[in-house]
Design a protein around this motif. Structure first.
Motif, PDB file in Angstrom:
ATOM      1  N   GLY A 283       2.881   4.141 -41.291  1.00 19.70           N
ATOM      2  CA  GLY A 283       2.874   2.721 -41.625  1.00 19.70           C
ATOM      3  C   GLY A 283       2.717   1.832 -40.403  1.00 19.70           C
ATOM      4  O   GLY A 283       3.003   2.239 -39.276  1.00 19.70           O
ATOM      5  N   ARG A 284       2.263   0.591 -40.663  1.00 16.30           N
ATOM      6  CA  ARG A 284       2.079  -0.380 -39.572  1.00 16.30           C
ATOM      7  C   ARG A 284       3.412  -0.851 -39.003  1.00 16.30           C
ATOM      8  O   ARG A 284       3.463  -1.392 -37.905  1.00 16.30           O
ATOM      9  CB  ARG A 284       1.305  -1.594 -40.093  1.00 16.30           C
ATOM     10  CG  ARG A 284      -0.118  -1.276 -40.471  1.00 16.30           C
ATOM     11  CD  ARG A 284      -1.064  -1.456 -39.292  1.00 16.30           C
ATOM     12  NE  ARG A 284      -2.358  -0.872 -39.591  1.00 16.30           N
ATOM     13  CZ  ARG A 284      -3.239  -0.503 -38.676  1.00 16.30           C
ATOM     14  NH1 ARG A 284      -2.953  -0.640 -37.394  1.00 16.30           N
ATOM     15  NH2 ARG A 284      -4.389   0.004 -39.022  1.00 16.30           N
ATOM     16  N   ASN A 285       4.471  -0.682 -39.793  1.00 11.72           N
ATOM     17  CA  ASN A 285       5.785  -1.139 -39.357  1.00 11.72           C
ATOM     18  C   ASN A 285       6.775   0.020 -39.385  1.00 11.72           C
ATOM     19  O   ASN A 285       6.613   0.956 -40.168  1.00 11.72           O
ATOM     20  CB  ASN A 285       6.279  -2.259 -40.283  1.00 11.72           C
ATOM     21  CG  ASN A 285       5.355  -3.462 -40.220  1.00 11.72           C
ATOM     22  OD1 ASN A 285       5.272  -4.144 -39.205  1.00 11.72           O
ATOM     23  ND2 ASN A 285       4.621  -3.693 -41.304  1.00 11.72           N
TER      24      ASN A 285
ATOM     25  N   LYS B  21       6.195   0.507 -44.484  1.00 10.60           N
ATOM     26  CA  LYS B  21       7.166   0.495 -43.377  1.00 10.60           C
ATOM     27  C   LYS B  21       7.722   1.907 -43.268  1.00 10.60           C
ATOM     28  O   LYS B  21       8.480   2.338 -44.143  1.00 10.60           O
ATOM     29  CB  LYS B  21       8.301  -0.491 -43.669  1.00 10.60           C
ATOM     30  CG  LYS B  21       7.842  -1.929 -43.778  1.00 10.60           C
ATOM     31  CD  LYS B  21       8.988  -2.804 -44.246  1.00 10.60           C
ATOM     32  CE  LYS B  21       8.468  -4.175 -44.625  1.00 10.60           C
ATOM     33  NZ  LYS B  21       9.399  -4.894 -45.498  1.00 10.60           N
ATOM     34  N   GLY B  22       7.347   2.603 -42.216  1.00 10.60           N
ATOM     35  CA  GLY B  22       7.805   3.977 -42.058  1.00 10.60           C
ATOM     36  C   GLY B  22       6.658   4.957 -42.244  1.00 10.60           C
ATOM     37  O   GLY B  22       5.488   4.603 -42.088  1.00 10.60           O
TER      38      GLY B  22
ATOM     39  N   GLY C 122      13.184   0.594 -48.984  1.00 11.67           N
ATOM     40  CA  GLY C 122      12.756  -0.467 -48.074  1.00 11.67           C
ATOM     41  C   GLY C 122      11.448  -0.180 -47.364  1.00 11.67           C
ATOM     42  O   GLY C 122      11.113  -0.845 -46.384  1.00 11.67           O
ATOM     43  N   MET C 123      10.669   0.791 -47.852  1.00 13.71           N
ATOM     44  CA  MET C 123       9.407   1.131 -47.184  1.00 13.71           C
ATOM     45  C   MET C 123       8.241   0.302 -47.713  1.00 13.71           C
ATOM     46  O   MET C 123       7.143   0.341 -47.157  1.00 13.71           O
ATOM     47  CB  MET C 123       9.103   2.622 -47.368  1.00 13.71           C
ATOM     48  CG  MET C 123      10.127   3.526 -46.692  1.00 13.71           C
ATOM     49  SD  MET C 123       9.846   5.280 -47.034  1.00 13.71           S
ATOM     50  CE  MET C 123       8.375   5.611 -46.045  1.00 13.71           C
ATOM     51  N   MET C 124       8.458  -0.406 -48.805  1.00 13.98           N
ATOM     52  CA  MET C 124       7.410  -1.244 -49.392  1.00 13.98           C
ATOM     53  C   MET C 124       8.098  -2.448 -50.020  1.00 13.98           C
ATOM     54  O   MET C 124       9.198  -2.319 -50.561  1.00 13.98           O
ATOM     55  CB  MET C 124       6.653  -0.429 -50.454  1.00 13.98           C
ATOM     56  CG  MET C 124       5.337  -0.999 -50.917  1.00 13.98           C
ATOM     57  SD  MET C 124       4.011  -0.891 -49.693  1.00 13.98           S
ATOM     58  CE  MET C 124       3.464   0.802 -49.879  1.00 13.98           C
ATOM     59  N   GLU C 125       7.446  -3.617 -49.917  1.00 13.29           N
ATOM     60  CA  GLU C 125       8.003  -4.812 -50.557  1.00 13.29           C
ATOM     61  C   GLU C 125       7.986  -4.622 -52.068  1.00 13.29           C
ATOM     62  O   GLU C 125       7.080  -3.983 -52.611  1.00 13.29           O
ATOM     63  CB  GLU C 125       7.155  -6.045 -50.199  1.00 13.29           C
ATOM     64  CG  GLU C 125       7.189  -6.425 -48.730  1.00 13.29           C
ATOM     65  CD  GLU C 125       8.563  -6.883 -48.276  1.00 13.29           C
ATOM     66  OE1 GLU C 125       9.274  -7.519 -49.073  1.00 13.29           O
ATOM     67  OE2 GLU C 125       8.938  -6.567 -47.125  1.00 13.29           O
TER      68      GLU C 125
END
Ligand code: ZN
Length: 349
Positions: free
Chosen positions: A63-65, A100-101, A260-263
């Protein structure tokens, strides 16, 4: 539920991904597999040398974050195909820009069984059930070495903030209800695992009882290593039905949001009580004549099946020791001594 899942692929993102996909595909030993060697935004397949020169594909999305690592495994049993396709379909859609991740998918956890078209590793290899070998033995037989390699990889890469998912199904010889399970490890990880299982989107919530068998599964051993873990079962019955893949791909998307890896927001988390199960194993080998159905409510002492010999003579009556619901049943009309005939969901906590 909702999540920021980009169905319309952004051209600019594709161009970026194309560049990243030029990152070389390599054959990596499990001990050499380091996430830090892959660029942020990477989305592609690599090849892993699991043990004894056994090569398997591995899907990796960075992921980018920053965020947790979600590691998903399928086909520990070589006749269970739903999880393989769920990983493929989920990975194809996964957008590293909003991730995220990190995601790792291991669709063929037991290549010995997959290649042999068998549940266990094929007989010429060693005939062992990989799901009874964890944490494995580096000096053991091929399947025991494979277990050690898989266990070593997952416990090295994941920690208590990450998530491990192990996909199973009824395979060719069983039918299961669609269920999501976790292990009662008695630590802080148990609560994390249970919460993730609740978020998965399946209302048959299974607290997998500790036993010599369950602790030697991939998911049982990883859960006891302090890593949040869930396992799933879907129908099986020898097929690969789209309706059995769908709850798995959907469940993975929900896990991204829950961890919490995706909105997004999950507005239908399952808060019902978990159920424990009792396996009913047979004593005799023979022909299995079943009178029960999957999902059926049964009373204590109910006769679920008879085992007869080739002349039709009764060898054994299969009865329940507790009231409950038939969560899984053998769909193959021949059974051997010691094999599971039924799995009964017996009690909510
Ligand atoms: Zn399985």
């Amino acid at each position: 539920m909702t999540w920021s899942w980009q169905k319309n692929v952004n051209l600019a993102r594709n161009a970026r991904r194309g560049k990243l996909n030029e990152f070389p595909k390599q054959l990596l030993k499990t001990s050499e597999f380091e996430l830090s060697t892959f660029p942020v935004g990477y989305h592609g397949w690599q090849e892993l040398d699991l043990a004894n020169q056994v090569k398997v594909p591995i899907a990796l999305a960075c992921g980018r974050n920053p965020g947790p690592l979600l590691f998903v495994s399928a086909s520990v049993h070589g006749d269970e195909f739903e999880g393989i396709v769920a990983i493929q379909e989920f990975f194809r859609e996964l957008d590293t820009d909003s991730l995220k991740g990190t995601f790792i998918g291991l669709p063929i956890a037991n290549p010995y069984a997959f290649e042999g078209q068998t549940r266990e590793s094929s007989l010429p290899v060693d005939g062992l059930n990989l799901a009874r070998q964890f944490p494995g033995n580096v000096n053991g037989s091929p399947t025991q070495c494979l277990a050690a390699s898989l266990y070593g990889l997952v416990t090295r890469l994941l920690g208590s903030d990450d998530l491990f998912v192990d996909f199973h199904s009824g395979g060719t010889r069983y039918e299961y209800l669609t269920m999501v399970g976790y292990h009662p490890t008695g630590d802080v990880v148990e609560e994390k695992s249970r919460n993730l299982a609740r978020a998965f989107g399946v209302t048959t919530l299974w607290e997998i009882p500790p036993s010599p068998n369950s602790t030697a599964t991939f998911n049982g051993a990883v859960a006891r290593a302090g890593i949040p873990t869930i396992g799933t079962e879907v129908r099986g019955r020898g097929g690969l039905l789209a309706c059995d893949v769908a709850p798995l791909t959907r469940g993975l998307k929900r896990l991204l949001v829950a961890s919490g890896m995706m909105e997004g927001k999950i507005d239908d988390v399952y808060y019902g009580a978990p159920t424990v199960t009792e396996p009913i194993n047979c004593s005799e080998s023979g022909i299995l004549k079943s009178n029960a159905e999957i999902g059926e409510r049964v009373k204590e002492g109910s006769e679920l099946a008879q085992i007869v010999n080739t002349k039709g003579e009764l060898l054994e009556r299969i009865t329940t020791s507790s009231a409950g619901i038939v969560w899984a049943m053998r769909r193959f009309g021949s059974i051997r001594s010691g094999e599971m005939a039924y799995l009964i969901g017996v009690a909510a906590r």
